[in-house]
Design a protein around this motif. Structure first.
Motif, PDB file in Angstrom:
ATOM      1  N   ALA A 189       0.832  -1.195   0.000  1.00  0.00           N
ATOM      2  CA  ALA A 189       0.000   0.000   0.000  1.00  0.00           C
ATOM      3  C   ALA A 189       0.870   1.250   0.000  1.00  0.00           C
ATOM      4  O   ALA A 189       1.983   1.249   0.521  1.00  0.00           O
ATOM      5  N   ASN A 190       0.328   2.301  -0.616  1.00  0.00           N
ATOM      6  CA  ASN A 190       0.971   3.619  -0.618  1.00  0.00           C
ATOM      7  C   ASN A 190       2.393   3.604  -1.180  1.00  0.00           C
ATOM      8  O   ASN A 190       3.267   4.323  -0.718  1.00  0.00           O
ATOM      9  N   ARG A 191       2.619   2.754  -2.162  1.00  0.00           N
ATOM     10  CA  ARG A 191       3.915   2.714  -2.854  1.00  0.00           C
ATOM     11  C   ARG A 191       3.663   2.455  -4.330  1.00  0.00           C
ATOM     12  O   ARG A 191       2.734   1.734  -4.694  1.00  0.00           O
ATOM     13  N   SER A 192       4.498   3.054  -5.192  1.00  0.00           N
ATOM     14  CA  SER A 192       4.322   2.877  -6.634  1.00  0.00           C
ATOM     15  C   SER A 192       4.536   1.420  -7.028  1.00  0.00           C
ATOM     16  O   SER A 192       5.539   0.814  -6.646  1.00  0.00           O
ATOM     17  N   VAL A 193       3.580   0.882  -7.751  1.00  0.00           N
ATOM     18  CA  VAL A 193       3.629  -0.496  -8.226  1.00  0.00           C
ATOM     19  C   VAL A 193       3.563  -0.463  -9.747  1.00  0.00           C
ATOM     20  O   VAL A 193       2.757   0.280 -10.327  1.00  0.00           O
ATOM     21  N   SER A 194       4.403  -1.252 -10.400  1.00  0.00           N
ATOM     22  CA  SER A 194       4.420  -1.271 -11.861  1.00  0.00           C
ATOM     23  C   SER A 194       3.625  -2.459 -12.391  1.00  0.00           C
ATOM     24  O   SER A 194       3.531  -3.506 -11.752  1.00  0.00           O
ATOM     25  N   MET A 195       3.061  -2.257 -13.576  1.00  0.00           N
ATOM     26  CA  MET A 195       2.316  -3.321 -14.257  1.00  0.00           C
ATOM     27  C   MET A 195       2.635  -3.233 -15.746  1.00  0.00           C
ATOM     28  O   MET A 195       2.592  -2.147 -16.337  1.00  0.00           O
ATOM     29  N   ARG A 196       2.972  -4.372 -16.351  1.00  0.00           N
ATOM     30  CA  ARG A 196       3.232  -4.407 -17.796  1.00  0.00           C
ATOM     31  C   ARG A 196       1.975  -4.880 -18.508  1.00  0.00           C
ATOM     32  O   ARG A 196       1.438  -5.946 -18.211  1.00  0.00           O
ATOM     33  N   VAL A 197       1.520  -4.065 -19.473  1.00  0.00           N
ATOM     34  CA  VAL A 197       0.261  -4.321 -20.156  1.00  0.00           C
ATOM     35  C   VAL A 197       0.490  -4.330 -21.660  1.00  0.00           C
ATOM     36  O   VAL A 197       1.197  -3.474 -22.201  1.00  0.00           O
ATOM     37  N   LEU A 198      -0.087  -5.312 -22.348  1.00  0.00           N
ATOM     38  CA  LEU A 198      -0.105  -5.348 -23.809  1.00  0.00           C
ATOM     39  C   LEU A 198      -1.493  -4.938 -24.274  1.00  0.00           C
ATOM     40  O   LEU A 198      -2.499  -5.515 -23.830  1.00  0.00           O
ATOM     41  N   ARG A 199      -1.532  -3.945 -25.134  1.00  0.00           N
ATOM     42  CA  ARG A 199      -2.801  -3.507 -25.714  1.00  0.00           C
ATOM     43  C   ARG A 199      -2.645  -3.446 -27.224  1.00  0.00           C
ATOM     44  O   ARG A 199      -1.797  -2.716 -27.742  1.00  0.00           O
ATOM     45  N   GLU A 200      -3.425  -4.241 -27.916  1.00  0.00           N
ATOM     46  CA  GLU A 200      -3.347  -4.330 -29.378  1.00  0.00           C
ATOM     47  C   GLU A 200      -1.929  -4.641 -29.825  1.00  0.00           C
ATOM     48  O   GLU A 200      -1.437  -4.106 -30.824  1.00  0.00           O
ATOM     49  N   GLY A 201      -1.261  -5.518 -29.048  1.00  0.00           N
ATOM     50  CA  GLY A 201       0.062  -5.966 -29.419  1.00  0.00           C
ATOM     51  C   GLY A 201       1.206  -5.080 -28.987  1.00  0.00           C
ATOM     52  O   GLY A 201       2.365  -5.451 -29.140  1.00  0.00           O
ATOM     53  N   ARG A 202       0.901  -3.906 -28.434  1.00  0.00           N
ATOM     54  CA  ARG A 202       1.946  -2.982 -28.000  1.00  0.00           C
ATOM     55  C   ARG A 202       2.059  -3.021 -26.489  1.00  0.00           C
ATOM     56  O   ARG A 202       1.057  -2.939 -25.771  1.00  0.00           O
ATOM     57  N   ALA A 203       3.280  -3.154 -25.986  1.00  0.00           N
ATOM     58  CA  ALA A 203       3.501  -3.298 -24.547  1.00  0.00           C
ATOM     59  C   ALA A 203       3.971  -1.989 -23.938  1.00  0.00           C
ATOM     60  O   ALA A 203       4.699  -1.212 -24.565  1.00  0.00           O
ATOM     61  N   SER A 204       3.561  -1.758 -22.693  1.00  0.00           N
ATOM     62  CA  SER A 204       4.045  -0.605 -21.943  1.00  0.00           C
ATOM     63  C   SER A 204       3.876  -0.879 -20.459  1.00  0.00           C
ATOM     64  O   SER A 204       3.049  -1.695 -20.046  1.00  0.00           O
ATOM     65  N   PHE A 205       4.683  -0.186 -19.645  1.00  0.00           N
ATOM     66  CA  PHE A 205       4.574  -0.272 -18.197  1.00  0.00           C
ATOM     67  C   PHE A 205       3.753   0.917 -17.691  1.00  0.00           C
ATOM     68  O   PHE A 205       3.939   2.056 -18.155  1.00  0.00           O
ATOM     69  N   ILE A 206       2.870   0.653 -16.752  1.00  0.00           N
ATOM     70  CA  ILE A 206       2.129   1.712 -16.084  1.00  0.00           C
ATOM     71  C   ILE A 206       2.327   1.553 -14.579  1.00  0.00           C
ATOM     72  O   ILE A 206       2.739   0.482 -14.115  1.00  0.00           O
TER      73      ILE A 206
END
Length: 473
Positions: A450-467
């Motif tokens: 909690a209360n800390r930045s957490v990263s998630m890798r997501v592919l959308r329409e074949g393109r990947a990015s971290f949020i």
């Protein structure tokens, strides 16, 4: 007392005059530069043959014979004329730009967009003579084109070193804005190494030099009269100059020109990765001291990076000991490398520094798009994120080149909706952990801090990015 005041007033006036003279002396004098450089700057016009648009006229042409002569002449000029052979005529499209001569036997540099799709290219020299030019080659990725005219002992320009430019340095442009030949405009370097959308391989020089339509392809000079860039683009909301102009560094342009001259095409280095910027939240989630580097969001199957051991989630800090401050620095450096050369990378992986070495490949002409697919086997999360996910089918993993991951089937009210996740997104990593199944995903979600930045890798329409996101509890 009066004499003292008069003396002080005189001294102050002399001081102001001296200051004004000093300020005037510090301003550059461009007269000699313009005089020497202008003969090698050319105006470029193009002609493109286009099919004649047929003019549809309903009914018969009006009978003008009964009208007074002055009215008949007016209507004859105003009415559209039908071609004798409809569809057989051609109309010409003209475009105006600039360029400059780089060799005394007639090689000329300009922008690709100035001469693209031209059927005829006309170069007008400073003495008003016109020569027909041949397109040797063009590179849309850098917007550089190389032309050739027949000539001997033509005036040329000296090439400078853009790396030696400093922000704030005076620069001068010569070109043909709106067709006004050999117009000179001056300003300063506003920034270096700028990346523009869809322009990954050019570290642009930003200036406040007035650049307008017709300046494209013209030279940008330093105070020594050396070309340090090709004026290429402007940022504008009105269509005209607004104080933000961009030039292609001349070393980039000359490398392209030499490759076009020798082989007719341009080869660039390629690692086979998709990268993104490291912001403050991502830096925190990956344990970095400050935002820097290029975050690897995707690694192409069988590409140079994959063969060299680079992994998704690695943060590239340097290439051949050249620091990567912004993610855009990496394409500039890799693109300038030759296929087959060695790339020594320093990366951060799971909080530890590592060094990787790989062989640079050649950038493909067209990139392959990754496809999305269907899935089955829905499993809801613990609702800390507010998503329902499902396993990826074997066909999906193969098409997306994935070993694991889950696909979002439903987005409920909660953090997932707030950060913009939507059905069809594929999650492959969460909190720096690989997600190989829906069960793993649920377990990792339950343990998110909690209360800390957490990263998630997501592919959308074949393109990947971290949020990144933060959970309040």
């Amino acid at each position: 007392m009066l004499n003292l005041r008069t003396s002080l007033s005189g001294l102050f006036s002399l001081f102001l005059l001296a200051q004004a003279s000093l300020a005037h002396a510090e301003l550059p004098d461009f007269t000699e530069l313009v005089e020497q450089a202008s003969p090698a700057v050319v105006n470029i016009s193009t002609r493109q043959n286009l099919p004649q648009r047929e003019v549809a006229i309903q009914g018969q042409m009006p009978d003008l014979q009964g009208l007074p002569p002055q009215f008949r002449e007016f209507f004859e000029r105003s009415l559209p004329q039908m071609p004798r052979n409809p569809g057989s005529r051609q109309r010409e499209a003209q475009s105006l730009g600039s360029g400059f001569i780089i060799s005394d036997d007639g090689y000329i540099l300009t922008n690709n967009h100035v001469v693209a799709d031209a059927d005829e290219i006309i170069v007008r020299l400073s003495d008003r003579s016109e020569l027909q030019a041949k397109l040797i080659g063009a590179d849309p990725r850098t917007d550089v084109a190389l032309l050739k005219v027949e000539g001997k002992n033509l005036p040329t320009l000296k090439v400078g070193k853009p790396d030696e430019l400093k922000v704030g340095s005076w620069v001068l442009a010569i070109g043909s804005p709106f067709g006004f030949d050999h117009s000179a405009t001056a300003g300063i370097v506003s920034a270096k190494g700028r990346s523009l959308p869809n322009e990954n391989y050019v570290p642009f020089i930003q200036t406040d030099v007035a650049i307008n339509p017709g300046n494209s392809g013209g030279p940008l000079f330093n105070l020594d009269g050396q070309v340090i860039g090709i004026n290429s683009q402007i940022y504008t909301r009105s269509g005209g100059f607004m104080g933000v102009s961009f030039a292609i560094p001349i070393d980039v342009a000359m490398d392209v020109a030499n490759q076009l001259k020798s082989g007719g095409k341009v080869s660039r280095g390629w690692l086979g990765v998709v990268i993104q910027e490291v912001n403050k939240d991502l830096a925190e989630s990956f344990g970095l001291e400050k935002p820097a580097g290029a975050l690897v969001a995707q690694v192409m199957e069988d590409g140079p990076a994959a063969k060299g051991g680079l992994q998704v989630g690695d943060v590239i800090l340097s290439l051949n000991d050249q620091p990567i401050i912004l993610s855009a620095d990496l394409p500039h450096l890799v693109g300038a490398m030759k296929a087959g050369s060695k790339a020594d990378l320093e990366v951060i992986r799971e909080g530890e520094r590592k060094r990787l070495q790989m062989t640079v490949g050649s950038l493909p002409e067209d990139g392959d798009e990754l496809a999305a697919g269907e899935s089955s086997g829905v499993e809801r999360s613990s609702n800390r994120l507010g998503v329902a996910v499902a396993e990826l089918a074997a066909e999906q993993k193969k098409s997306l080149d994935l070993r694991g991951g889950v696909v979002i089937k439903e987005v409920q009210d909660g953090p997932a909706a707030l950060i913009g996740l939507r059905p069809g997104d594929v999650i492959t990593h969460l909190n720096n952990q690989a997600i190989d199944s829906a069960k793993t995903f649920t377990t990792v979600v339950k343990e998110l801090p909690a209360n800390r930045s957490v990263s998630m890798r997501v592919l959308r329409e074949g393109r990947a990015s971290f949020i990144t996101f933060k959970l309040s509890e």
